[in-house]
Design a protein around this motif. Sequence first.
Motif, mmCIF file in Angstrom:
data_model
loop_
_atom_site.group_PDB
_atom_site.id
_atom_site.type_symbol
_atom_site.label_atom_id
_atom_site.label_comp_id
_atom_site.label_asym_id
_atom_site.label_seq_id
_atom_site.Cartn_x
_atom_site.Cartn_y
_atom_site.Cartn_z
ATOM 1 N N UNK A 1 -13.378 7.083 4.309
ATOM 2 C CA UNK A 1 -13.735 5.816 3.651
ATOM 3 C C UNK A 1 -12.873 5.523 2.426
ATOM 4 N N UNK A 2 -12.453 6.561 1.720
ATOM 5 C CA UNK A 2 -11.628 6.339 0.527
ATOM 6 C C UNK A 2 -10.197 5.905 0.856
ATOM 7 N N UNK A 3 -9.851 5.881 2.139
ATOM 8 C CA UNK A 3 -8.549 5.343 2.548
ATOM 9 C C UNK A 3 -8.588 3.822 2.676
ATOM 10 N N UNK A 4 -9.762 3.245 2.532
ATOM 11 C CA UNK A 4 -9.897 1.794 2.620
ATOM 12 C C UNK A 4 -9.075 1.126 1.521
ATOM 13 N N UNK A 5 -8.179 0.237 1.921
ATOM 14 C CA UNK A 5 -7.286 -0.415 0.968
ATOM 15 C C UNK A 5 -6.417 -1.418 1.721
ATOM 16 N N UNK A 6 -5.693 -2.205 0.960
ATOM 17 C CA UNK A 6 -4.608 -2.997 1.526
ATOM 18 C C UNK A 6 -3.347 -2.146 1.446
ATOM 19 N N UNK A 7 -2.678 -2.001 2.573
ATOM 20 C CA UNK A 7 -1.484 -1.175 2.661
ATOM 21 C C UNK A 7 -0.249 -2.071 2.669
ATOM 22 N N UNK A 8 0.705 -1.712 1.840
ATOM 23 C CA UNK A 8 1.928 -2.496 1.688
ATOM 24 C C UNK A 8 3.140 -1.647 2.052
ATOM 25 N N UNK A 9 4.082 -2.259 2.748
ATOM 26 C CA UNK A 9 5.353 -1.588 2.935
ATOM 27 C C UNK A 9 6.321 -2.086 1.868
ATOM 28 N N UNK A 10 7.193 -1.191 1.492
ATOM 29 C CA UNK A 10 8.086 -1.447 0.365
ATOM 30 C C UNK A 10 9.468 -0.914 0.684
ATOM 31 N N UNK A 11 10.475 -1.699 0.295
ATOM 32 C CA UNK A 11 11.872 -1.272 0.405
ATOM 33 C C UNK A 11 12.530 -1.596 -0.930
ATOM 34 N N UNK A 12 12.465 -0.626 -1.814
ATOM 35 C CA UNK A 12 13.023 -0.769 -3.175
ATOM 36 C C UNK A 12 12.363 -1.968 -3.854
#
Length: 108
Positions: free
Chosen positions: A84-95
């Motif tokens: 449950x603590x993995x609940x989040x908005x996940x973003x990919x990032x390139x620099x």
Amino acid sequence: VQLQASGGGLVQPGGSLRLSCAVRGTTFSINVMAWYRQAPGKERELVARFTWSGEIVYGDSVKGRFTVSKDANMMYLQMNNLKPEDTAVYYCNAQRFWGQGTQVTVSS
């Protein structure tokens, strides 16, 4: 550079999800990519980062459960044994470039 994240959703604790990030545009200057996440009321935190030289770093809370990988113009995040603590908005990032985020909700 444009980043498009997908693959989020609702999953039960202990389940798995695979996030994808499509990378488009002029990428010759990119040599580091990462996944970050942000839960409500919390700061954005590093999930996993890898460099073209082969260095991979995982956040402490996901070590042993998440795996980051890359294939051509795609980056992936395999998430196993979700909590449950993995609940989040996940973003990919390139620099300095960011995708729009994909929601992951872990709940029974």
